[in-house]
Design a protein around this motif. Structure first.
Motif, PDB file in Angstrom:
ATOM      1  N   PRO A  99       0.805  -1.232   0.000  1.00 63.34           N
ATOM      2  CA  PRO A  99       0.000   0.000   0.000  1.00 63.34           C
ATOM      3  C   PRO A  99       0.839   1.284   0.000  1.00 63.34           C
ATOM      4  O   PRO A  99       0.584   2.191  -0.800  1.00 63.34           O
ATOM      5  CB  PRO A  99      -0.819  -0.100   1.288  1.00 63.34           C
ATOM      6  N   VAL A 100       1.860   1.359   0.847  1.00 63.00           N
ATOM      7  CA  VAL A 100       2.649   2.597   0.918  1.00 63.00           C
ATOM      8  C   VAL A 100       3.448   2.806  -0.370  1.00 63.00           C
ATOM      9  O   VAL A 100       3.468   3.902  -0.938  1.00 63.00           O
ATOM     10  CB  VAL A 100       3.572   2.601   2.164  1.00 63.00           C
ATOM     11  N   GLY A 101       4.070   1.737  -0.875  1.00 59.61           N
ATOM     12  CA  GLY A 101       4.824   1.847  -2.127  1.00 59.61           C
ATOM     13  C   GLY A 101       3.924   2.295  -3.276  1.00 59.61           C
ATOM     14  O   GLY A 101       4.282   3.189  -4.049  1.00 59.61           O
ATOM     15  N   LEU A 102       2.742   1.690  -3.375  1.00 62.30           N
ATOM     16  CA  LEU A 102       1.816   2.053  -4.456  1.00 62.30           C
ATOM     17  C   LEU A 102       1.403   3.520  -4.349  1.00 62.30           C
ATOM     18  O   LEU A 102       1.313   4.231  -5.356  1.00 62.30           O
ATOM     19  CB  LEU A 102       0.570   1.164  -4.407  1.00 62.30           C
ATOM     20  N   LEU A 103       1.173   3.977  -3.122  1.00 56.29           N
ATOM     21  CA  LEU A 103       0.766   5.375  -2.949  1.00 56.29           C
ATOM     22  C   LEU A 103       1.929   6.325  -3.255  1.00 56.29           C
ATOM     23  O   LEU A 103       1.711   7.417  -3.783  1.00 56.29           O
ATOM     24  CB  LEU A 103       0.209   5.591  -1.543  1.00 56.29           C
ATOM     25  N   CYS A 104       3.147   5.900  -2.963  1.00 54.29           N
ATOM     26  CA  CYS A 104       4.312   6.710  -3.345  1.00 54.29           C
ATOM     27  C   CYS A 104       4.391   6.806  -4.872  1.00 54.29           C
ATOM     28  O   CYS A 104       4.667   7.867  -5.430  1.00 54.29           O
ATOM     29  CB  CYS A 104       5.595   6.107  -2.786  1.00 54.29           C
ATOM     30  N   MET A 105       4.147   5.689  -5.552  1.00 58.29           N
ATOM     31  CA  MET A 105       4.149   5.710  -7.025  1.00 58.29           C
ATOM     32  C   MET A 105       3.073   6.663  -7.533  1.00 58.29           C
ATOM     33  O   MET A 105       3.312   7.453  -8.463  1.00 58.29           O
ATOM     34  CB  MET A 105       3.861   4.302  -7.579  1.00 58.29           C
ATOM     35  N   ALA A 106       1.891   6.591  -6.926  1.00 64.67           N
ATOM     36  CA  ALA A 106       0.774   7.445  -7.365  1.00 64.67           C
ATOM     37  C   ALA A 106       1.121   8.923  -7.196  1.00 64.67           C
ATOM     38  O   ALA A 106       0.816   9.746  -8.065  1.00 64.67           O
ATOM     39  CB  ALA A 106      -0.492   7.098  -6.585  1.00 64.67           C
ATOM     40  N   VAL A 107       1.772   9.256  -6.089  1.00 58.82           N
ATOM     41  CA  VAL A 107       2.136  10.662  -5.843  1.00 58.82           C
ATOM     42  C   VAL A 107       3.199  11.109  -6.851  1.00 58.82           C
ATOM     43  O   VAL A 107       3.110  12.196  -7.435  1.00 58.82           O
ATOM     44  CB  VAL A 107       2.636  10.864  -4.389  1.00 58.82           C
ATOM     45  N   ALA A 108       4.192  10.253  -7.085  1.00 60.70           N
ATOM     46  CA  ALA A 108       5.258  10.599  -8.044  1.00 60.70           C
ATOM     47  C   ALA A 108       4.662  10.857  -9.419  1.00 60.70           C
ATOM     48  O   ALA A 108       4.988  11.845 -10.091  1.00 60.70           O
ATOM     49  CB  ALA A 108       6.284   9.472  -8.106  1.00 60.70           C
ATOM     50  N   LYS A 109       3.743   9.989  -9.834  1.00 62.90           N
ATOM     51  CA  LYS A 109       3.107  10.144 -11.141  1.00 62.90           C
ATOM     52  C   LYS A 109       2.273  11.425 -11.173  1.00 62.90           C
ATOM     53  O   LYS A 109       2.343  12.206 -12.124  1.00 62.90           O
ATOM     54  CB  LYS A 109       2.230   8.926 -11.413  1.00 62.90           C
ATOM     55  N   ALA A 110       1.504  11.640 -10.098  1.00 63.28           N
ATOM     56  CA  ALA A 110       0.628  12.826 -10.027  1.00 63.28           C
ATOM     57  C   ALA A 110       1.439  14.114 -10.109  1.00 63.28           C
ATOM     58  O   ALA A 110       0.978  15.118 -10.656  1.00 63.28           O
ATOM     59  CB  ALA A 110      -0.190  12.796  -8.737  1.00 63.28           C
ATOM     60  N   LEU A 111       2.648  14.102  -9.553  1.00 61.36           N
ATOM     61  CA  LEU A 111       3.457  15.322  -9.513  1.00 61.36           C
ATOM     62  C   LEU A 111       4.384  15.430 -10.726  1.00 61.36           C
ATOM     63  O   LEU A 111       5.295  16.246 -10.751  1.00 61.36           O
ATOM     64  CB  LEU A 111       4.238  15.401  -8.203  1.00 61.36           C
TER      65      LEU A 111
END
Ligand SMILES: [Zn+2]
Ligand SMILES: [Zn+2]
Length: 380
Positions: free
Chosen positions: A189-201
């Motif tokens: 979960p944390v890794g996936l959310l880090c990926m999502a934030v990186a992509k979003a930014l």
């Protein structure tokens, strides 16, 4: 003081000791001055909740008294203290995401705006604090109760807690820039959310590394642009030789240079595995940034100082979330830049909370589906 009509009980899911949880009716908390009372709607189960259930402690946080579990929650404001400032835009009926850690506001860390480092933090479901959010009613100061827009669901509201961990790691500490190359170790979960934030930014590439193929398949269709599954260590290799071989393999397979444009700018380590720590430090470009957010089983690991020194890497630990992280998390979801819905894999009623913990522990629900995040409904 304004208040909605309250129910008379406060059913709570309380941890008494290792593998010993009970449903109890706890008193409805009193609110004071600038606090608000929230009726919980949804709570996500976190690895740390499960860890307390299995071991009764995490590091130096040791369960000594019965403690209500849960800290990833959303809810509805039902009562406001007399001193809640209108600045927060809260009223009875406001839909909110709960930021579950209260800092002291007076120590040096708090004063400097790094309240996540406050030594006097009281954090939901973290001993010695005995309160958690797996209950009906929970109290927080008004500034820790973040309003969510009508377009954002209460389930997404509960997911703001782990998303804020991603925002803290990738944005606030990792300071990701548009067009950068980011690698994330661990597709939980944390890794996936880090990926999502990186992509979003605006990251150019988001590379997911994990040892489970199903997790990488999910990451690829969720937020990763590239995935890599490291092969096993040869019997003849020591850890250092193995991890530099894997770093080379990632570069050659995914066509990533060692330095300059297209090289890895930011490594987010969200697994805590010793191999990933070493690969992350080996693969970064000179002057790159390494953020450690995963807490592995071991507190002490061998770290390749050579890479840190000769590439002048910036190595940062990431703990929870701090100033501005919740507001940015909510904004990313509101603007459709992060989609939290695919991460909720199982839903449970409050009475079935034990089942949700069991599924999180096993990584698989009764439905046979892999668990990313289990959500528990608040008591009816
Ligand atoms: Zn958590
Ligand atoms: Zn403080």
């Amino acid at each position: 003081m304004t208040a909605a009509e309250l129910k008379s009980d406060n059913p709570s899911f309380v941890l008494h000791g290792v593998e010993n949880v009970k449903f109890e009716d706890r008193p409805i908390p009193e609110i004071h001055s600038d606090q608000v009372l929230v009726q919980i709607s949804k709570t996500g189960i976190c690895g740390s909740d499960v860890h307390y259930l299995q071991h009764g402690k995490i590091g130096s946080f040791v369960l000594k008294e019965p403690m209500c579990l849960g800290h990833e929650s959303s809810g509805i404001v039902v009562k406001l203290g007399p001193d809640v400032k209108s600045d927060f835009g809260l009223e009875v009926g406001s839909r909110v995401a709960l930021e579950p850690g209260m800092c002291c506001r007076t120590c040096e860390s708090c004063k400097k705006g790094q309240y996540e480092l406050c030594p006097h933090m009281t954090f939901a479901a973290t001993p010695p604090y005995i309160y958690g959010t797996l209950c009906r009613y929970y109290v927080l100061p008004a500034d820790l109760v973040h309003r969510i827009p009508d377009s954002v669901s209460l389930e997404d509201g509960a997911m703001m807690e782990p998303l804020s961990v991603g925002v803290h790691s990738v944005h606030t500490l990792g300071q990701v820039q548009s067009d950068q190359v980011v690698i994330v170790f661990g597709a939980g979960p944390v890794g996936l959310l880090c990926m999502a934030v990186a992509k979003a930014l605006g990251a150019r590439r988001v590379i997911a590394v994990d040892i489970q193929k199903e997790r990488l398949d999910f990451a690829k269709q969720y937020a990763a642009t590239d995935v890599f599954l490291p092969g096993p260590k040869d019997a003849t290799e020591d850890l250092e030789v193995y991890t530099s071989r894997i770093a080379d393999e990632i570069r050659s397979t995914l066509n990533i240079p060692e330095r300059d444009k297209g090289a890895v700018d930011l490594a987010i380590e969200a697994s805590g595995a010793p191999t990933c720590v070493q690969i992350g430090l080996a693969i970064l470009k000179p002057a790159g940034t390494y953020v450690q957010v995963g807490m592995g089983a071991k507190m002490t690991l061998p770290v390749p100082l050579f890479h840190i020194i000769t590439k002048q890497l910036k190595v940062i630990g990431s703990f929870r979330y701090g100033a501005g992280d919740y507001p940015l998390a909510i904004s990313l979801v509101e603007r459709g830049l992060v989609d939290l819905k695919p991460l909720v894999t199982q839903r449970y009623e409050f009475d079935d909370a034990k089942e949700a913990f069991e599924a999180t522990k096993l990584g698989k629900g009764k439905d046979g589906k892999g668990v990313i995040k289990c959500i528990i409904n608040a008591p009816k």
